[in-house]
Scaffold this active site. Structure first.
Site, PDB file in Angstrom:
ATOM      1  N   SER A   1      -2.730  -8.344   2.894  1.00  0.00           N
ATOM      2  CA  SER A   1      -3.093  -8.117   4.311  1.00  0.00           C
ATOM      3  C   SER A   1      -3.651  -9.378   4.955  1.00  0.00           C
ATOM      4  O   SER A   1      -3.437  -9.616   6.145  1.00  0.00           O
ATOM      5  CB  SER A   1      -4.132  -7.001   4.426  1.00  0.00           C
ATOM      6  OG  SER A   1      -3.595  -5.788   3.986  1.00  0.00           O
TER       7      SER A   1
ATOM      8  N   HIS B   1       0.846  -1.203   0.000  1.00  0.00           N
ATOM      9  CA  HIS B   1       0.000   0.000   0.000  1.00  0.00           C
ATOM     10  C   HIS B   1       0.883   1.256   0.000  1.00  0.00           C
ATOM     11  O   HIS B   1       0.615   2.226  -0.720  1.00  0.00           O
ATOM     12  CB  HIS B   1      -0.890   0.035   1.250  1.00  0.00           C
ATOM     13  CG  HIS B   1      -1.877  -1.091   1.349  1.00  0.00           C
ATOM     14  ND1 HIS B   1      -2.029  -1.862   2.472  1.00  0.00           N
ATOM     15  CD2 HIS B   1      -2.782  -1.568   0.446  1.00  0.00           C
ATOM     16  CE1 HIS B   1      -2.986  -2.772   2.271  1.00  0.00           C
ATOM     17  NE2 HIS B   1      -3.454  -2.616   1.055  1.00  0.00           N
TER      18      HIS B   1
ATOM     19  N   LYS C   1     -18.997  -6.219   9.718  1.00  0.00           N
ATOM     20  CA  LYS C   1     -17.718  -6.938   9.786  1.00  0.00           C
ATOM     21  C   LYS C   1     -16.663  -6.056  10.438  1.00  0.00           C
ATOM     22  O   LYS C   1     -16.277  -5.035   9.879  1.00  0.00           O
ATOM     23  CB  LYS C   1     -17.290  -7.291   8.348  1.00  0.00           C
ATOM     24  CG  LYS C   1     -16.446  -8.549   8.265  1.00  0.00           C
ATOM     25  CD  LYS C   1     -16.092  -8.880   6.825  1.00  0.00           C
ATOM     26  CE  LYS C   1     -14.785  -8.228   6.409  1.00  0.00           C
ATOM     27  NZ  LYS C   1     -14.514  -8.268   4.983  1.00  0.00           N
TER      28      LYS C   1
ATOM     29  N   ARG D   1      -2.268  -6.225  -8.259  1.00  0.00           N
ATOM     30  CA  ARG D   1      -1.160  -7.171  -8.061  1.00  0.00           C
ATOM     31  C   ARG D   1      -1.193  -8.297  -9.077  1.00  0.00           C
ATOM     32  O   ARG D   1      -0.176  -8.736  -9.583  1.00  0.00           O
ATOM     33  CB  ARG D   1      -1.233  -7.789  -6.662  1.00  0.00           C
ATOM     34  CG  ARG D   1      -0.858  -6.840  -5.565  1.00  0.00           C
ATOM     35  CD  ARG D   1      -1.300  -7.373  -4.222  1.00  0.00           C
ATOM     36  NE  ARG D   1      -2.749  -7.394  -4.162  1.00  0.00           N
ATOM     37  CZ  ARG D   1      -3.440  -7.697  -3.079  1.00  0.00           C
ATOM     38  NH1 ARG D   1      -2.824  -8.048  -1.978  1.00  0.00           N
ATOM     39  NH2 ARG D   1      -4.762  -7.667  -3.087  1.00  0.00           N
TER      40      ARG D   1
END
Ligand code: ADP
Length: 149
Positions: free
Chosen positions: A128, A17, A41, A90
């Site tokens: 992550s 990031h 969440k 990515r």
């Protein structure tokens, strides 16, 4: 002022990031790193911690703001006078997922462009969710995170 919103969960923020933000800085007058909050969440790391870590990292960078939001990213952009959503790519899986979101966002609001930066090869694997697994299992993820957690 040309503002980009860099939306994400950033749970946690990684050197991948960080690299996207660094490369996008010359393109915009301001970048808002905006943590999307999902009402049903909660993150692995608290929202407060995620914000604090990113704020500390960029405390000397006046072009970067850190914020959180609920709801649609395009609505958040509009509220903040931003015409650009910044995202990193990515893999081809990222591309397919991001393509659909970007195209649907554009249908809903053609004034907002999604700008993609392809990640550096060395950051392609940094994710992550894998970092959360490492930490959950007592491993050392410091290689992948640009601050001490
Ligand atoms: P989200 O839950 O919205 O995917 P993330 O925090 O996982 O949020 O990612 C935010 C953005 O950063 C996404 O565009 C993602 O593709 C990009 N990103 C994540 N990891 C990397 C990385 N290692 N290199 C480049 N871009 C990345």
């Amino acid at each position: 002022m040309k503002t980009a919103v860099f939306p994400g969960s950033f749970d946690p923020f990684t050197i991948g990031h960080e690299s996207i933000v660094k490369r996008a800085l010359p393109l915009f007058d301001q970048i808002i790193i905006a943590i999307g909050v999902n009402a049903d969440k909660t993150g692995f790391f608290s929202l407060e911690k995620r914000i604090q870590w990113i704020q500390d990292l960029y405390k000397k960078e006046s072009k970067i703001k850190v914020d959180s939001y609920q709801g649609l990213t395009i609505d958040y952009c509009k509220k903040n006078n931003s015409h650009f959503i910044l995202r990193g790519l990515r893999t081809s899986a990222d591309f397919e997922f991001e393509r659909a979101i970007a195209q649907m966002n554009r249908e809903m609001n053609p004034d907002i462009e999604t700008v993609f930066l392809v990640s550096e090869p060395k950051h392609c694997a940094i994710n992550s969710s894998i970092i959360r697994d490492i930490i959950r299992n007592g491993g050392d993820a410091s290689l992948f995170i640009p601050f001490k957690i």
